[in-house]
Motif scaffolding. Sequence first.
Motif, PDB file in Angstrom:
ATOM      1  N   ARG A  98     -11.577  -2.217  -0.897  1.00 33.35           N
ATOM      2  CA  ARG A  98     -11.391  -1.055  -0.008  1.00 33.35           C
ATOM      3  C   ARG A  98     -10.221  -0.203  -0.507  1.00 33.35           C
ATOM      4  NH1 ARG A  98     -13.181  -4.236   4.675  1.00 33.35           N
ATOM      5  NH2 ARG A  98     -11.083  -5.054   4.990  1.00 33.35           N
ATOM      6  N   ALA A  99     -10.462   1.092  -0.613  1.00 31.52           N
ATOM      7  CA  ALA A  99      -9.427   1.996  -1.121  1.00 31.52           C
ATOM      8  C   ALA A  99      -9.213   3.158  -0.163  1.00 31.52           C
ATOM      9  CB  ALA A  99      -9.819   2.535  -2.495  1.00 31.52           C
ATOM     10  N   ALA A 116     -15.661   1.249  -5.424  1.00 29.87           N
ATOM     11  CA  ALA A 116     -14.786   0.978  -4.276  1.00 29.87           C
ATOM     12  C   ALA A 116     -15.378   1.576  -3.005  1.00 29.87           C
ATOM     13  CB  ALA A 116     -13.391   1.549  -4.527  1.00 29.87           C
ATOM     14  N   ASP A 117     -14.991   0.959  -1.890  1.00 29.82           N
ATOM     15  CA  ASP A 117     -15.377   1.427  -0.564  1.00 29.82           C
ATOM     16  C   ASP A 117     -14.224   2.346  -0.109  1.00 29.82           C
ATOM     17  OD1 ASP A 117     -16.034   1.652   2.093  1.00 29.82           O
ATOM     18  OD2 ASP A 117     -15.980  -0.500   2.495  1.00 29.82           O
ATOM     19  N   HIS A 137      -3.076   4.271  10.030  1.00 31.17           N
ATOM     20  CA  HIS A 137      -2.817   3.032  10.777  1.00 31.17           C
ATOM     21  C   HIS A 137      -4.066   2.483  11.436  1.00 31.17           C
ATOM     22  CE1 HIS A 137       1.832   3.399  11.200  1.00 31.17           C
ATOM     23  NE2 HIS A 137       1.408   3.371   9.943  1.00 31.17           N
ATOM     24  N   ALA A 138      -5.022   3.361  11.733  1.00 32.71           N
ATOM     25  CA  ALA A 138      -6.242   2.918  12.429  1.00 32.71           C
ATOM     26  C   ALA A 138      -7.226   2.218  11.487  1.00 32.71           C
ATOM     27  CB  ALA A 138      -6.907   4.118  13.095  1.00 32.71           C
ATOM     28  N   LEU A 139      -6.990   2.298  10.181  1.00 33.41           N
ATOM     29  CA  LEU A 139      -7.936   1.693   9.230  1.00 33.41           C
ATOM     30  C   LEU A 139      -7.765   0.188   9.163  1.00 33.41           C
ATOM     31  CD1 LEU A 139      -7.584   4.120   6.182  1.00 33.41           C
ATOM     32  CD2 LEU A 139      -9.332   4.142   7.988  1.00 33.41           C
ATOM     33  N   LYS A 140      -8.848  -0.489   8.782  1.00 32.57           N
ATOM     34  CA  LYS A 140      -8.650  -1.906   8.542  1.00 32.57           C
ATOM     35  C   LYS A 140      -7.929  -2.095   7.205  1.00 32.57           C
ATOM     36  CE  LYS A 140     -13.570  -2.459   7.633  1.00 32.57           C
ATOM     37  NZ  LYS A 140     -14.714  -2.438   8.409  1.00 32.57           N
ATOM     38  N   GLN A 141      -7.524  -3.315   6.951  1.00 28.84           N
ATOM     39  CA  GLN A 141      -6.683  -3.566   5.785  1.00 28.84           C
ATOM     40  C   GLN A 141      -7.358  -3.098   4.502  1.00 28.84           C
ATOM     41  OE1 GLN A 141      -5.209  -7.547   5.375  1.00 28.84           O
ATOM     42  NE2 GLN A 141      -4.018  -7.046   3.543  1.00 28.84           N
ATOM     43  N   GLN A 142      -6.580  -2.446   3.673  1.00 25.92           N
ATOM     44  CA  GLN A 142      -7.084  -1.882   2.422  1.00 25.92           C
ATOM     45  C   GLN A 142      -6.605  -2.722   1.238  1.00 25.92           C
ATOM     46  OE1 GLN A 142      -9.000   1.218   2.433  1.00 25.92           O
ATOM     47  NE2 GLN A 142      -9.072   0.529   4.564  1.00 25.92           N
ATOM     48  N   ASP A 143      -7.354  -2.700   0.151  1.00 24.66           N
ATOM     49  CA  ASP A 143      -6.913  -3.344  -1.086  1.00 24.66           C
ATOM     50  C   ASP A 143      -6.067  -2.407  -1.936  1.00 24.66           C
ATOM     51  OD1 ASP A 143      -8.493  -5.868  -0.818  1.00 24.66           O
ATOM     52  OD2 ASP A 143     -10.121  -4.408  -0.723  1.00 24.66           O
ATOM     53  N   ILE A 198       0.040  -6.892   5.909  1.00 28.36           N
ATOM     54  CA  ILE A 198      -1.255  -6.235   5.708  1.00 28.36           C
ATOM     55  C   ILE A 198      -1.174  -5.194   4.592  1.00 28.36           C
ATOM     56  CG2 ILE A 198      -2.137  -6.645   8.032  1.00 28.36           C
ATOM     57  CD1 ILE A 198      -1.324  -3.486   8.370  1.00 28.36           C
ATOM     58  N   ARG A 199      -0.146  -5.314   3.775  1.00 27.23           N
ATOM     59  CA  ARG A 199       0.045  -4.338   2.704  1.00 27.23           C
ATOM     60  C   ARG A 199      -1.124  -4.379   1.721  1.00 27.23           C
ATOM     61  NH1 ARG A 199       1.990  -3.430  -2.457  1.00 27.23           N
ATOM     62  NH2 ARG A 199       3.819  -2.107  -2.710  1.00 27.23           N
ATOM     63  N   PRO A 200      -1.634  -3.211   1.327  1.00 27.98           N
ATOM     64  CA  PRO A 200      -2.621  -3.200   0.243  1.00 27.98           C
ATOM     65  C   PRO A 200      -2.006  -3.848  -1.008  1.00 27.98           C
ATOM     66  CG  PRO A 200      -2.442  -1.031   1.277  1.00 27.98           C
ATOM     67  CD  PRO A 200      -1.338  -1.863   1.839  1.00 27.98           C
ATOM     68  N   GLN A 201      -2.840  -4.509  -1.817  1.00 32.12           N
ATOM     69  CA  GLN A 201      -2.289  -5.181  -2.999  1.00 32.12           C
ATOM     70  C   GLN A 201      -1.669  -4.190  -3.978  1.00 32.12           C
ATOM     71  OE1 GLN A 201      -5.293  -6.068  -1.520  1.00 32.12           O
ATOM     72  NE2 GLN A 201      -6.212  -7.703  -2.748  1.00 32.12           N
ATOM     73  N   LEU A 202      -2.276  -3.004  -4.049  1.00 33.55           N
ATOM     74  CA  LEU A 202      -1.763  -2.001  -4.987  1.00 33.55           C
ATOM     75  C   LEU A 202      -1.546  -0.689  -4.229  1.00 33.55           C
ATOM     76  CD1 LEU A 202      -1.081  -1.508  -7.990  1.00 33.55           C
ATOM     77  CD2 LEU A 202      -3.409  -0.626  -8.271  1.00 33.55           C
ATOM     78  N   VAL A 203      -0.292  -0.243  -4.192  1.00 35.73           N
ATOM     79  CA  VAL A 203       0.045   1.007  -3.506  1.00 35.73           C
ATOM     80  C   VAL A 203       0.579   1.992  -4.542  1.00 35.73           C
ATOM     81  CG1 VAL A 203       1.422   2.107  -1.706  1.00 35.73           C
ATOM     82  CG2 VAL A 203       0.617  -0.242  -1.384  1.00 35.73           C
ATOM     83  N   VAL A 204      -0.087   3.117  -4.634  1.00 32.99           N
ATOM     84  CA  VAL A 204       0.242   4.121  -5.648  1.00 32.99           C
ATOM     85  C   VAL A 204       0.701   5.405  -4.956  1.00 32.99           C
ATOM     86  CG1 VAL A 204      -0.640   5.430  -7.630  1.00 32.99           C
ATOM     87  CG2 VAL A 204      -1.595   3.150  -7.115  1.00 32.99           C
TER      88      VAL A 204
END
Length: 224
Positions: free
Chosen positions: A10-11, A49-50, A82-88, A139-145
Amino acid sequence: EGRAPLAGRRALVTAGPTHEPLDPVRYIANRSSGLQGYAIAEALADLGADVTLVSGPTQLRNPAGMAVIRCETARDMQAAVHALKQQDIAVCTAAVADWRPAAQATQKLKKQSRNDVPPPLALTANPDILAELSQSSPIRPQLVVGFAAETENVAQYAQAKLKRKQCDWIVANNVGANSDVMGGSENEVMLITSQTSDAWPRLSKTEVARKLAVAIADWFSRFL
Ligand code: C5P
């Protein structure tokens, strides 16, 4: 044929400017077109990616093949994120206004006569969406750019920004006078990580997006 490299990931991509209202008819904004962010959302979707694109006001059509959430202000964008589910993956390209008018008049601010004293413009800080996402453990995404538009000392400021906000990568570009980046169709960026800094040639925003999506897919294939 292989599985799409970002299938099942998920992106989130934020894009465009924000508009910060002063009264019902006026707002503070910036020159972001949203082009680079939309291109990144499309490139990530192309790799499987979704994608959820959270966009401020732009002239661009909703790209196909992804969820698009439109918002106006920084606080709207923050709420949508904030309303989104956890992102990758999170790629924050939005040119979020750092400040908004401290008060929003419910009626149009009126000039009564030619020699009226102009009203003062008091500003207050907006939330920093990139910093919040970067510091959103567990709940941090694994990769934050993040992105960094700078007019000088680009690599140095970008490294400092990476540390301050605690994101993983910064795509830094020089938006100095004559760069034609803001609103233009090309971009010249450096990809900055805590360890490395890689200057890319001048490319179309579409090509920058593809190259970034491939770098993201590589990172996932090597580390996760
Ligand atoms: O600090 P600066 O605005 O230069 O940082 C730019 C980066 O931070 C971009 O990735 C932008 O999308 C993100 N940002 C944000 N929320 C803010 C300000 C910037 O997400 N309020």
